[in-house]
Design a protein around this motif. Structure first.
Motif, PDB file in Angstrom:
ATOM      1  N   ASP A 249     -16.177  87.603   5.234  1.00  0.00           N
ATOM      2  CA  ASP A 249     -16.361  86.495   6.160  1.00  0.00           C
ATOM      3  C   ASP A 249     -17.821  86.058   6.213  1.00  0.00           C
ATOM      4  O   ASP A 249     -18.123  84.864   6.307  1.00  0.00           O
ATOM      5  CB  ASP A 249     -15.902  86.910   7.554  1.00  0.00           C
ATOM      6  N   ALA A 250     -18.727  87.036   6.126  1.00  0.00           N
ATOM      7  CA  ALA A 250     -20.148  86.720   6.215  1.00  0.00           C
ATOM      8  C   ALA A 250     -20.594  85.847   5.051  1.00  0.00           C
ATOM      9  O   ALA A 250     -21.456  84.978   5.208  1.00  0.00           O
ATOM     10  CB  ALA A 250     -20.966  88.005   6.252  1.00  0.00           C
ATOM     11  N   ALA A 251     -20.015  86.081   3.869  1.00  0.00           N
ATOM     12  CA  ALA A 251     -20.385  85.263   2.713  1.00  0.00           C
ATOM     13  C   ALA A 251     -20.047  83.794   2.960  1.00  0.00           C
ATOM     14  O   ALA A 251     -20.854  82.894   2.689  1.00  0.00           O
ATOM     15  CB  ALA A 251     -19.673  85.774   1.468  1.00  0.00           C
ATOM     16  N   ALA A 252     -18.847  83.547   3.511  1.00  0.00           N
ATOM     17  CA  ALA A 252     -18.458  82.164   3.816  1.00  0.00           C
ATOM     18  C   ALA A 252     -19.326  81.603   4.942  1.00  0.00           C
ATOM     19  O   ALA A 252     -19.720  80.436   4.911  1.00  0.00           O
ATOM     20  CB  ALA A 252     -16.984  82.122   4.206  1.00  0.00           C
ATOM     21  N   SER A 253     -19.635  82.417   5.939  1.00  0.00           N
ATOM     22  CA  SER A 253     -20.463  81.956   7.050  1.00  0.00           C
ATOM     23  C   SER A 253     -21.875  81.624   6.581  1.00  0.00           C
ATOM     24  O   SER A 253     -22.497  80.660   7.045  1.00  0.00           O
ATOM     25  CB  SER A 253     -20.526  83.031   8.140  1.00  0.00           C
ATOM     26  N   LEU A 254     -22.396  82.429   5.650  1.00  0.00           N
ATOM     27  CA  LEU A 254     -23.737  82.187   5.124  1.00  0.00           C
ATOM     28  C   LEU A 254     -23.803  80.839   4.420  1.00  0.00           C
ATOM     29  O   LEU A 254     -24.753  80.074   4.605  1.00  0.00           O
ATOM     30  CB  LEU A 254     -24.135  83.317   4.173  1.00  0.00           C
ATOM     31  N   GLU A 255     -22.782  80.534   3.624  1.00  0.00           N
ATOM     32  CA  GLU A 255     -22.754  79.246   2.938  1.00  0.00           C
ATOM     33  C   GLU A 255     -22.721  78.104   3.948  1.00  0.00           C
ATOM     34  O   GLU A 255     -23.421  77.099   3.790  1.00  0.00           O
ATOM     35  CB  GLU A 255     -21.532  79.169   2.015  1.00  0.00           C
ATOM     36  N   ARG A 256     -21.911  78.253   4.992  1.00  0.00           N
ATOM     37  CA  ARG A 256     -21.799  77.198   5.989  1.00  0.00           C
ATOM     38  C   ARG A 256     -23.098  77.052   6.775  1.00  0.00           C
ATOM     39  O   ARG A 256     -23.528  75.940   7.092  1.00  0.00           O
ATOM     40  CB  ARG A 256     -20.632  77.503   6.931  1.00  0.00           C
ATOM     41  N   ALA A 257     -23.742  78.186   7.097  1.00  0.00           N
ATOM     42  CA  ALA A 257     -25.003  78.130   7.828  1.00  0.00           C
ATOM     43  C   ALA A 257     -26.086  77.452   7.007  1.00  0.00           C
ATOM     44  O   ALA A 257     -26.843  76.612   7.512  1.00  0.00           O
ATOM     45  CB  ALA A 257     -25.436  79.548   8.225  1.00  0.00           C
ATOM     46  N   GLU A 258     -26.174  77.822   5.714  1.00  0.00           N
ATOM     47  CA  GLU A 258     -27.192  77.229   4.852  1.00  0.00           C
ATOM     48  C   GLU A 258     -26.987  75.730   4.699  1.00  0.00           C
ATOM     49  O   GLU A 258     -27.949  74.954   4.662  1.00  0.00           O
ATOM     50  CB  GLU A 258     -27.181  77.918   3.488  1.00  0.00           C
ATOM     51  N   SER A 259     -25.734  75.294   4.622  1.00  0.00           N
ATOM     52  CA  SER A 259     -25.459  73.865   4.474  1.00  0.00           C
ATOM     53  C   SER A 259     -25.866  73.077   5.721  1.00  0.00           C
ATOM     54  O   SER A 259     -26.104  71.869   5.650  1.00  0.00           O
ATOM     55  CB  SER A 259     -23.965  73.639   4.189  1.00  0.00           C
ATOM     56  N   ARG A 260     -25.961  73.765   6.871  1.00  0.00           N
ATOM     57  CA  ARG A 260     -26.340  73.102   8.122  1.00  0.00           C
ATOM     58  C   ARG A 260     -27.785  73.387   8.519  1.00  0.00           C
ATOM     59  O   ARG A 260     -28.239  72.986   9.592  1.00  0.00           O
ATOM     60  CB  ARG A 260     -25.427  73.569   9.256  1.00  0.00           C
ATOM     61  N   GLY A 261     -28.494  74.118   7.662  1.00  0.00           N
ATOM     62  CA  GLY A 261     -29.878  74.441   7.967  1.00  0.00           C
ATOM     63  C   GLY A 261     -30.026  75.378   9.148  1.00  0.00           C
ATOM     64  O   GLY A 261     -30.987  75.286   9.922  1.00  0.00           O
ATOM     65  N   MET A 262     -29.073  76.329   9.304  1.00  0.00           N
ATOM     66  CA  MET A 262     -29.066  77.249  10.433  1.00  0.00           C
ATOM     67  C   MET A 262     -29.103  78.686   9.936  1.00  0.00           C
ATOM     68  O   MET A 262     -28.819  78.961   8.765  1.00  0.00           O
ATOM     69  CB  MET A 262     -27.797  77.048  11.287  1.00  0.00           C
ATOM     70  N   THR A 263     -29.460  79.607  10.833  1.00  0.00           N
ATOM     71  CA  THR A 263     -29.286  81.020  10.538  1.00  0.00           C
ATOM     72  C   THR A 263     -27.843  81.404  10.851  1.00  0.00           C
ATOM     73  O   THR A 263     -27.137  80.691  11.572  1.00  0.00           O
ATOM     74  CB  THR A 263     -30.225  81.895  11.386  1.00  0.00           C
ATOM     75  N   VAL A 264     -27.411  82.555  10.336  1.00  0.00           N
ATOM     76  CA  VAL A 264     -26.065  83.027  10.626  1.00  0.00           C
ATOM     77  C   VAL A 264     -25.886  83.261  12.130  1.00  0.00           C
ATOM     78  O   VAL A 264     -24.853  82.929  12.717  1.00  0.00           O
ATOM     79  CB  VAL A 264     -25.751  84.313   9.839  1.00  0.00           C
ATOM     80  N   GLU A 265     -26.924  83.840  12.781  1.00  0.00           N
ATOM     81  CA  GLU A 265     -26.820  84.099  14.211  1.00  0.00           C
ATOM     82  C   GLU A 265     -26.657  82.802  14.997  1.00  0.00           C
ATOM     83  O   GLU A 265     -25.854  82.711  15.926  1.00  0.00           O
ATOM     84  CB  GLU A 265     -28.065  84.853  14.711  1.00  0.00           C
ATOM     85  N   GLU A 266     -27.420  81.771  14.630  1.00  0.00           N
ATOM     86  CA  GLU A 266     -27.300  80.484  15.321  1.00  0.00           C
ATOM     87  C   GLU A 266     -25.920  79.875  15.108  1.00  0.00           C
ATOM     88  O   GLU A 266     -25.340  79.279  16.013  1.00  0.00           O
ATOM     89  CB  GLU A 266     -28.390  79.536  14.826  1.00  0.00           C
ATOM     90  N   LEU A 267     -25.387  80.055  13.900  1.00  0.00           N
ATOM     91  CA  LEU A 267     -24.049  79.542  13.613  1.00  0.00           C
ATOM     92  C   LEU A 267     -23.007  80.243  14.477  1.00  0.00           C
ATOM     93  O   LEU A 267     -22.130  79.605  15.056  1.00  0.00           O
ATOM     94  CB  LEU A 267     -23.715  79.743  12.133  1.00  0.00           C
ATOM     95  N   VAL A 268     -23.116  81.564  14.566  1.00  0.00           N
ATOM     96  CA  VAL A 268     -22.159  82.338  15.361  1.00  0.00           C
ATOM     97  C   VAL A 268     -22.148  81.871  16.802  1.00  0.00           C
ATOM     98  O   VAL A 268     -21.099  81.552  17.368  1.00  0.00           O
ATOM     99  CB  VAL A 268     -22.496  83.850  15.294  1.00  0.00           C
ATOM    100  N   LEU A 269     -23.333  81.805  17.421  1.00  0.00           N
ATOM    101  CA  LEU A 269     -23.404  81.424  18.830  1.00  0.00           C
ATOM    102  C   LEU A 269     -22.969  79.977  19.037  1.00  0.00           C
ATOM    103  O   LEU A 269     -22.277  79.655  20.003  1.00  0.00           O
ATOM    104  CB  LEU A 269     -24.825  81.629  19.357  1.00  0.00           C
ATOM    105  N   GLY A 270     -23.354  79.097  18.131  1.00  0.00           N
ATOM    106  CA  GLY A 270     -22.986  77.694  18.268  1.00  0.00           C
ATOM    107  C   GLY A 270     -21.501  77.466  18.154  1.00  0.00           C
ATOM    108  O   GLY A 270     -20.899  76.722  18.940  1.00  0.00           O
TER     109      GLY A 270
END
Length: 383
Positions: A249-270
């Motif tokens: 799951d983290a691999a997919a989340s990392l790709e999504r975070a990078e595409s939005r210019g965010m960190t993984v932690e910011e993506l999780v909370l958002g």
């Protein structure tokens, strides 16, 4: 609805509280929760520094008691550096009286309210309490003999890592340098064997024995990368199946975070705040934030904390914040908030901009507790 514990036995109860809490409370409000005559949990909060903060603290304590299954009684205990001699009575009386009133209104039996000051102890509910309190020696004489290997009596000391071993630290630093300069398909990574897989790595770290410098370096290398760090942290707590799923799951989340210019932690909370349909899975979000009743495996966490303590001790300072955050989260998962806070302070001292340390500090500092703290453990052998 109030039953006072007699002074003759209250000191024995106070001698037992540190064992219940797992540490020696200092400047704390400790609430021992009861189900009938059995103690079933301990809550600890820092004493409020301002009188206007009492109400908010009491509201948090009572709300937490309401969420604990089966709890019907409580004994608040104040641990303070102030003394009976300061005002001729037990310190923090107003706080405990407010808590007792609100807890009673919520339907709880307030079995007693106790104070351990710097010059005596006593019950706020005892009308015959001497102005100087009872001697602290009564508590000390009733304490169980301390275990030589029990570090949890002091939550801050329990969070400290050992002194750095210069020779081992140098070996770990050299291994980190080699990994940083190596070709991912080269011999340096091949020599890691099964440990190249982070799931295998975590399981090997939990095995008895010392951690080789190369293995420690690889762990530190991964712990500096959020996608791997969070998966390993969850695996320490919940096991290899959760770890493997979290890494995927983290691999997919990392790709999504990078595409939005965010960190993984910011993506999780958002995504959690927005309840997005695209939200990261339970494993990387709900488990990470403690928003599940699935309980972590205490024995795994205890072992992981011991491993992390040794690995952090020999890590170069720039590689310490990631594993310090992991250890802080694991402490929090066990209910050791003071130890978690001390570890996050150490991480932020090394890197004031560290994203995970900042977010965890904010989350834990809000008084958040994991949902599994409010679920009753399954009885042994239950179906």
């Amino acid at each position: 609805m109030t039953t006072i514990i007699r002074a003759g036995s209250a000191h024995e109860f106070l001698a037992f509280v540190p064992s219940l809490a797992g540490f020696e409370p200092v400047r704390s409000l400790v609430c021992v929760a009861f189900e009938g005559s059995r103690t079933v949990g301990v809550l600890r909060h820092d004493l409020p520094r301002r009188s206007r903060d009492r109400s908010a603290l009491v509201a948090v304590v009572v709300a937490t008691l309401c969420r604990m299954p089966g709890v019907d009684g409580v004994v608040p205990v104040v641990y303070t550096e102030a003394g009976f001699a300061d005002r001729g009575e037990a310190p923090e009386r107003r706080l405990v009286e407010l808590l007792a009133a609100r807890a009673t209104e919520a339907g709880f039996v307030v079995r007693d309210g106790l104070c351990v000051a710097n010059d005596g102890w006593g019950s706020y509910l005892d009308p015959a309490l001497p102005a100087t309190g009872h001697p602290l020696a009564l508590i000390d004489a009733s304490r169980p003999a301390p275990r030589a290997d029990d570090r949890r009596h002091d939550p801050v000391a329990y969070a400290l890592v050992p002194e750095r071993d210069p020779r081992r630290a140098a070996a770990v630093a050299r291994a980190l340098d080699r990994l940083g300069a190596a070709d991912p398909s080269g011999a340096e990574f091949t020599r890691l064997g099964d440990d190249l897989d982070p799931v295998e790595l975590v399981e090997h770290l939990l095995e008895p024995g010392s951690v080789p410098a190369r293995t420690a370096a690889w762990f530190l290398h991964l712990a500096a990368r959020p996608a791997f760090r969070d998966g390993m942290m969850l695996q320490f707590a919940f096991g290899p199946l959760v770890g493997a799923a979290a890494h995927e799951d983290a691999a997919a989340s990392l790709e999504r975070a990078e595409s939005r210019g965010m960190t993984v932690e910011e993506l999780v909370l958002g995504e959690l705040a927005a309840e997005s349909e695209e939200a990261v899975s339970e494993l990387l979000a709900r488990l990470l934030m403690g928003q599940t009743s699935l309980r972590p495996e205490r024995a795994r966490i205890e072992r992981a904390i011991d491993v992390l303590r040794r690995v952090i001790a020999d890590a170069p300072d720039p590689h310490r914040p990631g594993p310090l955050c992991m250890m802080a989260w694991l402490m929090w998962a066990l209910g050791r908030g003071s130890a978690a806070g001390a570890l996050l302070d150490a991480a932020l001292e090394l890197d004031p901009e560290h994203t995970m340390a900042t977010l965890l500090d904010r989350h834990l500092g809000s008084g958040a507790l994991p949902e599994w703290a409010f679920s009753r453990p399954r009885e042994h052998g239950a179906g």
